[in-house]
Design a protein around this motif. Structure first.
Motif, mmCIF file in Angstrom:
data_model
loop_
_atom_site.group_PDB
_atom_site.id
_atom_site.type_symbol
_atom_site.label_atom_id
_atom_site.label_comp_id
_atom_site.label_asym_id
_atom_site.label_seq_id
_atom_site.Cartn_x
_atom_site.Cartn_y
_atom_site.Cartn_z
ATOM 1 N N VAL A 101 8.066 7.981 -7.601
ATOM 2 C CA VAL A 101 6.771 7.296 -7.679
ATOM 3 C C VAL A 101 6.912 5.999 -8.468
ATOM 4 N N ALA A 102 7.601 6.055 -9.604
ATOM 5 C CA ALA A 102 7.768 4.855 -10.434
ATOM 6 C C ALA A 102 8.492 3.746 -9.665
ATOM 7 N N VAL A 103 9.538 4.114 -8.938
ATOM 8 C CA VAL A 103 10.278 3.128 -8.142
ATOM 9 C C VAL A 103 9.381 2.526 -7.062
ATOM 10 N N CYS A 104 8.600 3.367 -6.407
ATOM 11 C CA CYS A 104 7.726 2.898 -5.325
ATOM 12 C C CYS A 104 6.614 1.992 -5.839
ATOM 13 N N VAL A 105 5.998 2.361 -6.960
ATOM 14 C CA VAL A 105 4.937 1.520 -7.524
ATOM 15 C C VAL A 105 5.524 0.194 -8.007
ATOM 16 N N ALA A 106 6.723 0.232 -8.574
ATOM 17 C CA ALA A 106 7.380 -1.019 -8.972
ATOM 18 C C ALA A 106 7.636 -1.888 -7.736
ATOM 19 N N GLY A 107 8.099 -1.281 -6.660
ATOM 20 C CA GLY A 107 8.328 -2.029 -5.421
ATOM 21 C C GLY A 107 7.050 -2.607 -4.860
ATOM 22 N N ALA A 108 5.973 -1.827 -4.878
ATOM 23 C CA ALA A 108 4.677 -2.322 -4.403
ATOM 24 C C ALA A 108 4.217 -3.502 -5.253
ATOM 25 N N TYR A 161 0.819 -1.202 0.000
ATOM 26 C CA TYR A 161 0.000 0.000 0.000
ATOM 27 C C TYR A 161 0.862 1.265 0.000
ATOM 28 N N GLY A 162 1.980 1.207 0.678
ATOM 29 C CA GLY A 162 2.855 2.374 0.783
ATOM 30 C C GLY A 162 3.259 2.937 -0.569
ATOM 31 N N GLY A 163 3.549 2.074 -1.523
ATOM 32 C CA GLY A 163 3.919 2.545 -2.857
ATOM 33 C C GLY A 163 2.777 3.260 -3.548
ATOM 34 N N ILE A 164 1.572 2.732 -3.409
ATOM 35 C CA ILE A 164 0.402 3.341 -4.019
ATOM 36 C C ILE A 164 0.066 4.650 -3.301
ATOM 37 N N ILE A 168 2.179 6.745 -2.066
ATOM 38 C CA ILE A 168 3.098 7.762 -2.580
ATOM 39 C C ILE A 168 2.602 8.302 -3.919
ATOM 40 N N LEU A 169 2.122 7.428 -4.778
ATOM 41 C CA LEU A 169 1.537 7.854 -6.047
ATOM 42 C C LEU A 169 0.352 8.800 -5.801
ATOM 43 N N ALA A 170 -0.539 8.408 -4.901
ATOM 44 C CA ALA A 170 -1.715 9.232 -4.601
ATOM 45 C C ALA A 170 -1.322 10.568 -3.975
ATOM 46 N N ALA A 171 -0.308 10.567 -3.117
ATOM 47 C CA ALA A 171 0.132 11.806 -2.477
ATOM 48 C C ALA A 171 0.663 12.800 -3.510
ATOM 49 N N MET A 172 1.390 12.315 -4.488
ATOM 50 C CA MET A 172 1.883 13.200 -5.548
ATOM 51 C C MET A 172 0.716 13.725 -6.391
ATOM 52 N N GLY A 173 -0.268 12.867 -6.645
ATOM 53 C CA GLY A 173 -1.461 13.303 -7.371
ATOM 54 C C GLY A 173 -2.227 14.356 -6.591
ATOM 55 N N TRP A 174 -2.350 14.165 -5.287
ATOM 56 C CA TRP A 174 -3.030 15.136 -4.411
ATOM 57 C C TRP A 174 -2.290 16.481 -4.452
ATOM 58 N N MET A 175 -0.974 16.412 -4.347
ATOM 59 C CA MET A 175 -0.180 17.632 -4.359
ATOM 60 C C MET A 175 -0.436 18.413 -5.655
ATOM 61 N N TRP A 176 -0.537 17.684 -6.769
ATOM 62 C CA TRP A 176 -0.719 18.324 -8.063
ATOM 63 C C TRP A 176 -2.152 18.843 -8.230
ATOM 64 N N LEU A 177 -3.140 17.968 -7.968
ATOM 65 C CA LEU A 177 -4.531 18.322 -8.255
ATOM 66 C C LEU A 177 -5.189 19.207 -7.203
ATOM 67 N N VAL A 178 -4.852 18.997 -5.939
ATOM 68 C CA VAL A 178 -5.504 19.756 -4.862
ATOM 69 C C VAL A 178 -4.677 20.973 -4.453
ATOM 70 N N GLU A 179 -3.364 20.785 -4.328
ATOM 71 C CA GLU A 179 -2.520 21.878 -3.857
ATOM 72 C C GLU A 179 -1.926 22.712 -4.995
ATOM 73 N N GLY A 180 -2.077 22.243 -6.223
ATOM 74 C CA GLY A 180 -1.613 23.011 -7.367
ATOM 75 C C GLY A 180 -0.112 23.027 -7.581
ATOM 76 N N VAL A 181 0.599 22.044 -7.015
ATOM 77 C CA VAL A 181 2.047 21.953 -7.180
ATOM 78 C C VAL A 181 2.349 20.737 -8.044
#
Length: 107
Positions: free
Chosen positions: A90-97, A62-65, A67-80
């Protein structure tokens, strides 16, 4: 289906934590805690819906996923917008997951 459940759990966890962040760091109403607590309860329930034998393995994957969601949140909600290093991480973490979830194991 596992990835979708993990993604939904991650969004619920981030939303719940963001509600606490909003209350404490942005000095907003304590009423933000009501949906925040509900979101965190949804997160915990969703995490139990994955078909993984051991809780530790489910949480690690779950941790890898998350991290992906947190980056998406940062982009879509916080505008960064995430930079290339964020995306590489993110790619490394999703591969690990994925390795944790789908590696062949003895029965």
């Amino acid at each position: 289906m596992t990835y979708l459940i993990y993604l939904a759990a991650a969004l619920a966890e981030i939303a719940g934590c963001f509600a606490f962040w909003t209350w404490l760091r942005l000095d907003r109403s304590a009423l933000w805690l009501v949906p925040g607590i509900a979101a965190l309860c949804l997160f915990a329930w969703l995490l139990t819906r994955v078909e993984v034998e051991h809780a530790g393995r489910a949480f690690a994957a779950y941790g890898g996923i998350y991290i992906l969601a947190a980056m998406g949140w940062m982009w879509l909600v916080e505008g960064v917008r995430p930079d290339r290093w964020d995306m590489l991480g993110v790619a490394v973490c999703v591969a690990g997951a994925s390795i944790i979830l789908w590696a062949p194991r003895a029965a």
